[in-house]
Design a protein around this motif. Structure first.
Motif, PDB file in Angstrom:
ATOM      1  N   TYR A   1      19.191 111.984 -69.435  1.00  0.00           N
ATOM      2  CA  TYR A   1      19.303 111.299 -70.723  1.00  0.00           C
ATOM      3  C   TYR A   1      19.673 109.826 -70.528  1.00  0.00           C
ATOM      4  O   TYR A   1      19.175 108.955 -71.237  1.00  0.00           O
ATOM      5  CB  TYR A   1      20.343 112.008 -71.587  1.00  0.00           C
ATOM      6  CG  TYR A   1      20.634 111.317 -72.902  1.00  0.00           C
ATOM      7  CD1 TYR A   1      19.683 111.299 -73.908  1.00  0.00           C
ATOM      8  CD2 TYR A   1      21.850 110.698 -73.133  1.00  0.00           C
ATOM      9  CE1 TYR A   1      19.933 110.666 -75.110  1.00  0.00           C
ATOM     10  CE2 TYR A   1      22.116 110.068 -74.331  1.00  0.00           C
ATOM     11  CZ  TYR A   1      21.154 110.057 -75.318  1.00  0.00           C
ATOM     12  OH  TYR A   1      21.403 109.429 -76.501  1.00  0.00           O
TER      13      TYR A   1
ATOM     14  N   HIS B   1      22.599 115.241 -68.690  1.00  0.00           N
ATOM     15  CA  HIS B   1      23.231 113.980 -69.083  1.00  0.00           C
ATOM     16  C   HIS B   1      22.725 112.824 -68.222  1.00  0.00           C
ATOM     17  O   HIS B   1      22.606 111.703 -68.680  1.00  0.00           O
ATOM     18  CB  HIS B   1      24.752 114.089 -68.996  1.00  0.00           C
ATOM     19  CG  HIS B   1      25.272 114.348 -67.616  1.00  0.00           C
ATOM     20  ND1 HIS B   1      25.143 115.564 -66.991  1.00  0.00           N
ATOM     21  CD2 HIS B   1      25.914 113.543 -66.738  1.00  0.00           C
ATOM     22  CE1 HIS B   1      25.685 115.502 -65.786  1.00  0.00           C
ATOM     23  NE2 HIS B   1      26.160 114.279 -65.602  1.00  0.00           N
TER      24      HIS B   1
ATOM     25  N   ASP C   1      23.496 107.292 -76.717  1.00  0.00           N
ATOM     26  CA  ASP C   1      24.711 107.649 -77.454  1.00  0.00           C
ATOM     27  C   ASP C   1      25.600 108.452 -76.525  1.00  0.00           C
ATOM     28  O   ASP C   1      25.179 109.471 -75.977  1.00  0.00           O
ATOM     29  CB  ASP C   1      24.345 108.474 -78.692  1.00  0.00           C
ATOM     30  CG  ASP C   1      25.556 108.816 -79.538  1.00  0.00           C
ATOM     31  OD1 ASP C   1      26.627 108.206 -79.326  1.00  0.00           O
ATOM     32  OD2 ASP C   1      25.430 109.688 -80.413  1.00  0.00           O
TER      33      ASP C   1
ATOM     34  N   TRP D   1      28.118 110.372 -77.045  1.00  0.00           N
ATOM     35  CA  TRP D   1      28.495 111.722 -77.463  1.00  0.00           C
ATOM     36  C   TRP D   1      27.360 112.711 -77.239  1.00  0.00           C
ATOM     37  O   TRP D   1      27.607 113.890 -76.971  1.00  0.00           O
ATOM     38  CB  TRP D   1      28.980 111.719 -78.912  1.00  0.00           C
ATOM     39  CG  TRP D   1      30.227 110.900 -79.025  1.00  0.00           C
ATOM     40  CD1 TRP D   1      30.364 109.697 -79.650  1.00  0.00           C
ATOM     41  CD2 TRP D   1      31.495 111.184 -78.423  1.00  0.00           C
ATOM     42  NE1 TRP D   1      31.636 109.227 -79.486  1.00  0.00           N
ATOM     43  CE2 TRP D   1      32.371 110.115 -78.743  1.00  0.00           C
ATOM     44  CE3 TRP D   1      31.984 112.221 -77.643  1.00  0.00           C
ATOM     45  CZ2 TRP D   1      33.679 110.073 -78.309  1.00  0.00           C
ATOM     46  CZ3 TRP D   1      33.299 112.176 -77.211  1.00  0.00           C
ATOM     47  CH2 TRP D   1      34.128 111.114 -77.540  1.00  0.00           C
ATOM     48  N   VAL D   2      26.142 112.235 -77.300  1.00  0.00           N
ATOM     49  CA  VAL D   2      25.009 113.088 -76.929  1.00  0.00           C
ATOM     50  C   VAL D   2      25.074 113.364 -75.430  1.00  0.00           C
ATOM     51  O   VAL D   2      24.852 114.494 -74.981  1.00  0.00           O
ATOM     52  CB  VAL D   2      23.669 112.424 -77.319  1.00  0.00           C
ATOM     53  CG1 VAL D   2      22.484 113.207 -76.782  1.00  0.00           C
ATOM     54  CG2 VAL D   2      23.579 112.271 -78.820  1.00  0.00           C
TER      55      VAL D   2
ATOM     56  N   ALA E   1      27.679 115.965 -74.782  1.00  0.00           N
ATOM     57  CA  ALA E   1      27.183 117.299 -75.135  1.00  0.00           C
ATOM     58  C   ALA E   1      26.241 117.819 -74.057  1.00  0.00           C
ATOM     59  O   ALA E   1      26.321 118.992 -73.662  1.00  0.00           O
ATOM     60  CB  ALA E   1      26.483 117.263 -76.494  1.00  0.00           C
TER      61      ALA E   1
END
Length: 109
Positions: free
Chosen positions: A75, A72, A54, A56-57, A60
């Motif tokens: 992830y 990030h 995702d 937007w995750v 963040a």
């Protein structure tokens, strides 16, 4: 692997023996109806594994943990060597960090 504290190995062996499986029977004119396929419960997709990436995750993570930890990048499953290089160079002195943010927002990451 066992935990670092004392573990009763008899209980661990008992737990390893009790693995549940699910049997699926398929009936079709082109497939032999006597064939069954055993699927272990551990092989099923979990909601977390099915959720995927995702952006937007990732944004963040970039905002809160991007500079010191490259969260990030971890992830997004970037290569380990590139993540370590990112951390050592402080996000390419900020340049890689800005490029990462642009790529995340434009879905090119």
């Amino acid at each position: 692997m066992f935990a670092s504290f004392p573990v009763n190995k008899d209980n661990v062996k008992k737990a390893e023996v009790n693995v549940e499986t699910t049997t699926v029977k398929v009936e079709s004119p082109t497939i032999d109806p006597t064939v069954t396929d055993g699927v272990a419960n551990e092989d099923a997709l979990t909601p977390i594994a099915a959720a995927g990436y995702d952006k937007w995750v990732a944004v963040a993570f970039w905002f809160f943990l991007g500079w010191p930890f490259a969260a990030h990048r971890w992830y997004a499953k970037k290569p380990v060597w590139a993540n370590i290089l990112y951390i050592i160079t402080l996000g390419g002195l900020g340049i890689w960090s800005i490029i990462d943010l642009i790529n995340i927002l434009t879905d090119n990451f």
